[in-house]
Design a protein around this motif. Structure first.
Motif, short mmCIF file in Angstrom:
data_model
loop_
_atom_site.label_atom_id
_atom_site.label_comp_id
_atom_site.label_asym_id
_atom_site.label_seq_id
_atom_site.Cartn_x
_atom_site.Cartn_y
_atom_site.Cartn_z
N CYS A 104 0.82 -1.21 0.00
CA CYS A 104 0.00 0.00 0.00
C CYS A 104 0.85 1.26 0.00
O CYS A 104 0.45 2.29 -0.56
N THR A 110 -4.29 0.04 -3.99
CA THR A 110 -5.47 0.80 -4.42
C THR A 110 -5.85 0.52 -5.87
O THR A 110 -7.03 0.55 -6.21
N MET A 113 -8.40 -2.28 -6.10
CA MET A 113 -9.60 -2.17 -5.28
C MET A 113 -10.77 -1.62 -6.07
O MET A 113 -10.59 -1.05 -7.14
N GLN A 128 -14.25 0.50 0.39
CA GLN A 128 -13.30 0.10 -0.64
C GLN A 128 -12.67 -1.23 -0.26
O GLN A 128 -12.15 -1.39 0.85
N THR A 130 -10.43 -4.89 -1.92
CA THR A 130 -9.64 -5.43 -3.01
C THR A 130 -10.43 -6.43 -3.85
O THR A 130 -11.30 -7.15 -3.33
N THR A 163 -12.69 0.13 5.97
CA THR A 163 -12.05 -1.02 5.33
C THR A 163 -10.58 -0.68 5.05
O THR A 163 -9.73 -0.84 5.90
N TYR A 164 -10.29 -0.17 3.85
CA TYR A 164 -8.90 0.10 3.47
C TYR A 164 -8.29 1.21 4.31
O TYR A 164 -8.86 2.29 4.49
N CYS A 166 -4.01 2.25 4.91
CA CYS A 166 -2.59 1.88 4.78
C CYS A 166 -1.89 2.17 6.10
O CYS A 166 -1.29 3.24 6.29
N HIS A 178 -6.21 -4.40 6.87
CA HIS A 178 -6.83 -3.21 6.27
C HIS A 178 -5.91 -2.59 5.23
O HIS A 178 -6.37 -1.96 4.27
N TYR A 180 -4.32 -4.03 3.07
CA TYR A 180 -4.44 -4.77 1.82
C TYR A 180 -5.85 -4.69 1.24
O TYR A 180 -6.14 -5.32 0.23
N GLY A 181 -6.73 -3.95 1.90
CA GLY A 181 -8.11 -3.85 1.43
C GLY A 181 -8.88 -5.15 1.58
O GLY A 181 -9.82 -5.41 0.84
#
Length: 244
Positions: A104, A110, A113, A128, A130, A163-164, A166, A178, A180-181
């Motif tokens: 990330c 991203t 995703m 968001q 993956t 969620t996502y 970094c 999180h 890694y999504g």
């Protein structure tokens, strides 16, 4: 779930556990050869299956791929509070997940995703996730079932806390799922987290999330932080290799 005081980690990692790892990620993993995990693109990673388990506090900061598999997540209604350091899923090998989902910090996550509508029939929110391992599609199936639950259960779900993100896990310095999504936190106001608990010695377990919610996530390969000694009851992450 193991009784309090049970051993937190197996001394060795079985061939069955390694086979489950490969089978859980068929788009990425090809085989295990001796102590090497072979990826479909030819990448080879040392597993460390012949090394003894270390103290949990050491493994959680620098887990090998073998360490990642030393604890097994048991689906179904919890039978007891988790044993000391029994937190299946918290041991994560960073190189393994960066290889699978991207880094990330370098923008590698991203681009893989897409947006997903969280609880659109209840209180729509965009999250968001993956596309790797069909995580976004799996979450959409979870959401479809969650959105059919009675209002008394939806109160634990909305709004999502995210969620996502970094970031690393505060107490380990290791990237969160999180990053890694591939994880979601549900309503923080209805949840409990081990670091918030006042404690002396053993962490006093607490949970308010009904299992009807957990079961829907588990059916799609998401593990729940409420089954951890280091409990994080708002947290779900995609980890199919962890299931026993």
């Amino acid at each position: 779930m193991p009784l309090a005081g049970a051993a937190p980690a197996a001394a060795t990692v079985s061939a069955d556990r390694l086979a489950k790892l490969v089978a859980s990620y068929p788009d990425h993993l090809a085989a295990v050869v001796d102590d090497i995990l072979v990826w479909r693109d030819g990448t080879r990673m040392t597993i460390g299956s012949d090394r003894p388990a270390r103290a949990f506090e050491d493994m959680v900061r620098s887990a090998t791929i073998a360490d990642q598999l030393r604890q097994t997540y048991q689906p179904g209604p919890p039978q007891d509070r988790p044993a000391r350091d029994e937190s299946p899923g918290r041991l994560r090998n960073t190189a393994f997940f960066v290889k699978m989902y991207g880094d990330c910090a370098k923008g590698g996550v991203t681009r893989l995703m897409r947006p997903v509508a969280w609880m659109p029939k209840t209180a729509s929110q965009t999250i968001q996730l993956t596309n790797v391992n069909d995580v976004a599609a799996r979450m959409e199936r979870v959401i479809d079932l969650l959105d059919r639950l009675p209002d008394r259960l939806k109160a634990f779900l909305v709004p999502s806390a995210g969620t996502y993100n970094c970031r690393v896990v505060a107490d380990t310095g290791v990237p969160s799922m999180h990053a890694y999504g591939a994880a979601i936190d549900i309503h923080v106001g209805q949840s409990d987290y081990w670091a918030w608990a006042s404690r002396r010695g053993e962490i006093a377990y607490r949970n308010r999330i009904p299992f009807e919610i957990v079961a829907i996530f588990e059916a799609e390969g998401f593990i729940w932080g409420g089954k951890w000694y280091h409990f994080d009851t708002m947290h779900f992450e995609y980890r199919p290799e962890m299931f026993g």
